[in-house]
Design an enzyme around this catalytic site. Structure first.
Site, short mmCIF file in Angstrom:
data_model
loop_
_atom_site.label_atom_id
_atom_site.label_comp_id
_atom_site.label_asym_id
_atom_site.label_seq_id
_atom_site.Cartn_x
_atom_site.Cartn_y
_atom_site.Cartn_z
N GLY A 52 31.19 47.20 41.28
CA GLY A 52 29.84 47.42 40.80
C GLY A 52 29.99 47.96 39.39
O GLY A 52 30.64 47.35 38.55
N GLU A 53 29.50 49.15 39.18
CA GLU A 53 29.63 49.78 37.87
C GLU A 53 29.97 51.24 38.12
O GLU A 53 29.21 51.96 38.75
CB GLU A 53 28.32 49.61 37.11
CG GLU A 53 28.51 49.44 35.62
CD GLU A 53 28.85 50.75 34.95
OE1 GLU A 53 29.78 50.79 34.13
OE2 GLU A 53 28.21 51.75 35.30
N SER A 54 31.13 51.67 37.65
CA SER A 54 31.64 52.99 38.06
C SER A 54 30.75 54.15 37.60
O SER A 54 30.61 55.14 38.31
CB SER A 54 33.08 53.18 37.60
OG SER A 54 33.21 52.95 36.23
N CYS B 253 37.84 47.11 42.14
CA CYS B 253 37.26 47.11 40.79
C CYS B 253 36.65 48.48 40.42
O CYS B 253 37.41 49.42 40.21
CB CYS B 253 36.28 45.97 40.66
SG CYS B 253 36.16 45.41 38.97
N ARG C 123 39.66 51.32 31.85
CA ARG C 123 38.41 50.77 32.39
C ARG C 123 38.02 49.39 31.87
O ARG C 123 37.73 48.50 32.63
CB ARG C 123 37.28 51.75 32.11
CG ARG C 123 36.55 52.16 33.32
CD ARG C 123 35.33 52.94 32.95
NE ARG C 123 34.16 52.11 33.09
CZ ARG C 123 32.97 52.48 32.68
NH1 ARG C 123 32.79 53.62 32.09
NH2 ARG C 123 31.95 51.69 32.87
N ILE D 240 36.15 40.58 37.62
CA ILE D 240 34.82 40.67 36.98
C ILE D 240 34.76 41.96 36.18
O ILE D 240 34.74 43.05 36.76
CB ILE D 240 33.70 40.63 38.04
CG1 ILE D 240 33.80 39.36 38.89
CG2 ILE D 240 32.33 40.72 37.36
CD1 ILE D 240 32.86 39.29 40.07
N ARG D 241 34.78 41.85 34.90
CA ARG D 241 34.84 43.02 34.01
C ARG D 241 35.81 44.05 34.57
O ARG D 241 35.51 45.22 34.76
CB ARG D 241 33.44 43.61 33.83
CG ARG D 241 32.55 42.67 33.02
CD ARG D 241 31.12 43.15 32.91
NE ARG D 241 31.07 44.50 32.40
CZ ARG D 241 30.38 45.50 32.96
NH1 ARG D 241 29.70 45.30 34.05
NH2 ARG D 241 30.38 46.67 32.42
N HIS E 231 38.46 41.33 43.07
CA HIS E 231 37.49 41.35 44.18
C HIS E 231 37.98 40.49 45.35
O HIS E 231 37.60 39.31 45.44
CB HIS E 231 36.15 40.80 43.70
CG HIS E 231 35.39 41.74 42.82
ND1 HIS E 231 34.43 42.58 43.31
CD2 HIS E 231 35.48 41.97 41.49
CE1 HIS E 231 33.94 43.30 42.31
NE2 HIS E 231 34.55 42.95 41.20
N GLU F 281 37.01 40.47 48.30
CA GLU F 281 35.89 40.13 49.20
C GLU F 281 35.17 38.86 48.75
O GLU F 281 34.38 38.29 49.49
CB GLU F 281 34.91 41.31 49.30
CG GLU F 281 33.96 41.53 48.14
CD GLU F 281 34.63 42.15 46.91
OE1 GLU F 281 35.86 42.35 46.90
OE2 GLU F 281 33.89 42.42 45.94
N1 GLN Z 1 33.63 47.33 34.50
C1 GLN Z 1 33.05 47.97 35.63
C2 GLN Z 1 33.14 49.49 35.49
O1 GLN Z 1 33.50 49.97 34.49
C3 GLN Z 1 33.70 47.53 36.93
C4 GLN Z 1 33.35 46.09 37.21
C5 GLN Z 1 33.39 45.70 38.66
O2 GLN Z 1 33.40 46.53 39.56
N2 GLN Z 1 33.32 44.42 38.90
O3 GLN Z 1 32.80 50.18 36.39
#
Ligand code: GLN
Length: 181
Positions: A46-48, A75, A98, A125-126, A161, A163
């Site tokens: 997700g997004e940390s 991630c 990160r 993904i990112r 990921h 999953e």
């Molecule tokens: N770039 C995101 C972060 O800094 C992580 C991306 C992801 O969980 N797919 O949290």
């Protein structure tokens, strides 16, 4: 078996489907009291920064920080398990960079190599990168010569990921680790 699935944000249902394939029941976790009965917790991507905020607002941050609950982090989940400039749980002796892959090539698929097993299709993904790892940390997955997955005690961090594929192997590795199979 009581495996919690942190359901605040991110790819939650995909983890649930993989666990079901492994005959493992998952419980969606949204507040502090939910974590007391668990044998392990999956922290999805997700997004940390957002995840950290939501974990603090829902009274889970301190509880998780102070517990010995085994965690699988993918991630953003892996970022929170390791150590980086931002505040994390720092449960694993790994340094995380990160935004390693930058903005341009922020999402891609790549072949991941495992020890003595067939390769795995990694969805990034990112994604962050795992930089330095402590002596007790065991690398389990590589993209070329970069470590993209490792284990420290009963915690497992993956920068990709798993999953989002149909391949259950990494979830299985972690489940076996928790239950000493
Ligand atoms: N770039 C995101 C972060 O800094 C992580 C991306 C992801 O969980 N797919 O949290």
């Amino acid at each position: 078996m009581n495996i919690g699935l942190l359901a605040l944000q991110g790819a939650v249902s995909e983890h649930k489907i993989i666990m079901r394939q492994l005959d493992v029941n998952t419980i969606e976790v949204r507040e502090g009291k939910d974590i007391d009965q668990l044998d392990g917790l999956i922290m999805p991507g997700g997004e940390s920064t957002t995840l950290r905020k939501l974990l603090k607002n829902s009274n889970m941050w301190k509880r998780i920080k102070n517990s010995k609950l085994p965690i699988m982090g993918t991630c953003a989940g892996a970022i929170l398990l390791g150590k980086c400039e931002d505040e994390t749980f720092a449960k694993m002796d790994i340094e995380i960079d990160r935004n390693y892959y930058g903005r341009q090539k922020d999402s891609f698929e790549a072949k991941i190599n495992l020890e003595n097993d067939e390769s795995f299709n990694g969805v990034f993904i990112r994604a962050p990168a795992i930089k330095n790892i402590g002596r007790k940390v065991k690398p389990i997955a590589w993209k070329n010569d970069e470590i993209v997955g490792c284990i420290d005690g009963k915690n497992m961090a993956l920068t990709f990921h798993p999953e989002l594929t149909k391949d259950t192997r990494f979830h299985e590795i972690w489940i076996n680790l928790i239950y000493n199979k």
